[in-house]
Design a protein around this motif. Structure first.
Motif, PDB file in Angstrom:
ATOM      1  N   TYR A 165       0.815  -1.210   0.000  1.00 28.40           N
ATOM      2  CA  TYR A 165       0.000   0.000   0.000  1.00 28.40           C
ATOM      3  C   TYR A 165       0.850   1.263   0.000  1.00 28.40           C
ATOM      4  CZ  TYR A 165      -3.872  -3.078   1.178  1.00 28.40           C
ATOM      5  OH  TYR A 165      -4.816  -4.073   1.157  1.00 28.40           O
ATOM      6  N   ARG A 166       1.940   1.232   0.716  1.00 31.42           N
ATOM      7  CA  ARG A 166       2.787   2.413   0.912  1.00 31.42           C
ATOM      8  C   ARG A 166       3.240   3.000  -0.419  1.00 31.42           C
ATOM      9  NH1 ARG A 166       6.056   0.816   5.171  1.00 31.42           N
ATOM     10  NH2 ARG A 166       7.140  -0.560   3.758  1.00 31.42           N
ATOM     11  N   GLU A 167       3.425   2.182  -1.424  1.00 30.14           N
ATOM     12  CA  GLU A 167       3.954   2.645  -2.706  1.00 30.14           C
ATOM     13  C   GLU A 167       2.861   3.070  -3.691  1.00 30.14           C
ATOM     14  OE1 GLU A 167       6.492  -0.629  -3.757  1.00 30.14           O
ATOM     15  OE2 GLU A 167       7.761  -0.285  -1.999  1.00 30.14           O
ATOM     16  N   MET A 168       1.614   3.066  -3.253  1.00 34.07           N
ATOM     17  CA  MET A 168       0.509   3.455  -4.134  1.00 34.07           C
ATOM     18  C   MET A 168       0.329   4.970  -4.139  1.00 34.07           C
ATOM     19  SD  MET A 168      -2.384   0.639  -3.200  1.00 34.07           S
ATOM     20  CE  MET A 168      -2.123  -1.099  -3.505  1.00 34.07           C
ATOM     21  N   SER A 169       0.068   5.501  -5.307  1.00 32.74           N
ATOM     22  CA  SER A 169      -0.251   6.913  -5.459  1.00 32.74           C
ATOM     23  C   SER A 169      -1.748   7.007  -5.778  1.00 32.74           C
ATOM     24  CB  SER A 169       0.571   7.510  -6.597  1.00 32.74           C
ATOM     25  OG  SER A 169       0.223   8.855  -6.788  1.00 32.74           O
ATOM     26  N   VAL A 170      -2.477   7.737  -4.956  1.00 32.23           N
ATOM     27  CA  VAL A 170      -3.934   7.772  -5.047  1.00 32.23           C
ATOM     28  C   VAL A 170      -4.412   9.217  -5.210  1.00 32.23           C
ATOM     29  CG1 VAL A 170      -6.062   7.200  -3.819  1.00 32.23           C
ATOM     30  CG2 VAL A 170      -4.078   5.713  -3.605  1.00 32.23           C
ATOM     31  N   ALA A 171      -5.409   9.418  -6.069  1.00 32.70           N
ATOM     32  CA  ALA A 171      -6.045  10.725  -6.244  1.00 32.70           C
ATOM     33  C   ALA A 171      -7.461  10.656  -5.678  1.00 32.70           C
ATOM     34  CB  ALA A 171      -6.085  11.103  -7.717  1.00 32.70           C
TER      35      ALA A 171
END
Length: 173
Positions: A123-129
């Protein structure tokens, strides 16, 4: 993300259909390249089939898998009339969806405030808008209608129900 109100209005149509059938008024549409590729609404929020699996986002995701398995999910934007709960948020993330637009905040179980940077590497490496509050008042009114009807027992007298009814009163002042 062109014209978020346009797609949120479509999610609101799903939510209204849920409300008409006595279900919790959450609707969702999934958009890929400015086209709606899937729709869902909350089902089974009433006895005797009441459960916490058949959320609008999960229903839309299931339809997406069945109807458009080839679509690159990272290009999908999810429009929900209520902030996705933690279950839905995590499920969508694990299915490579990273763009979320919602109308009404879920003060009781919303998942989009989760600090992914403090979780495991997956999860830590996910980029979310995340875009909140698109057509918030329209969505909030559906929840007010739901909670004002005492025949709807789902989440009655919950923090979300109290918050919703307080928000409506504050908007009218």
């Amino acid at each position: 993300m062109n014209n978020p109100e346009k797609y949120m209005r479509e999610a609101l149509l799903e939510a209204r259909e849920a409300l008409i059938t006595g279900e919790f008024p959450v609707g969702c549409v999934m958009v890929y390249e400015d086209e709606i590729v899937s729709r869902g609404r909350r089902i089974n929020s009433r006895a005797p089939d009441e459960n916490e699996l058949d959320h609008a986002e999960i229903m839309a995701l299931r339809k997406l898998f069945a109807q458009h398995p080839q679509i690159e999910r990272s290009g999908i934007a999810v429009y929900s009339t209520m902030e996705p709960c933690l279950m839905c948020f995590a499920t969508l993330l694990l299915n490579n969806i990273r763009t979320f637009v919602y109308a009404y905040e879920d003060v009781m179980g919303g998942g989009t405030g989760l600090d992914l940077s403090k979780l495991t590497p997956l999860y830590r490496e996910m980029s979310v808008a995340i875009t909140p509050h698109v057509l918030r008042l329209e969505s909030m009114e559906l929840f007010r209608t739901f909670f004002a009807d005492r025949d709807n027992t789902y989440w009655q007298d919950s923090p979300l129900a109290r918050y919703t009814l307080e928000q409506i009163a504050a908007e009218k002042e």
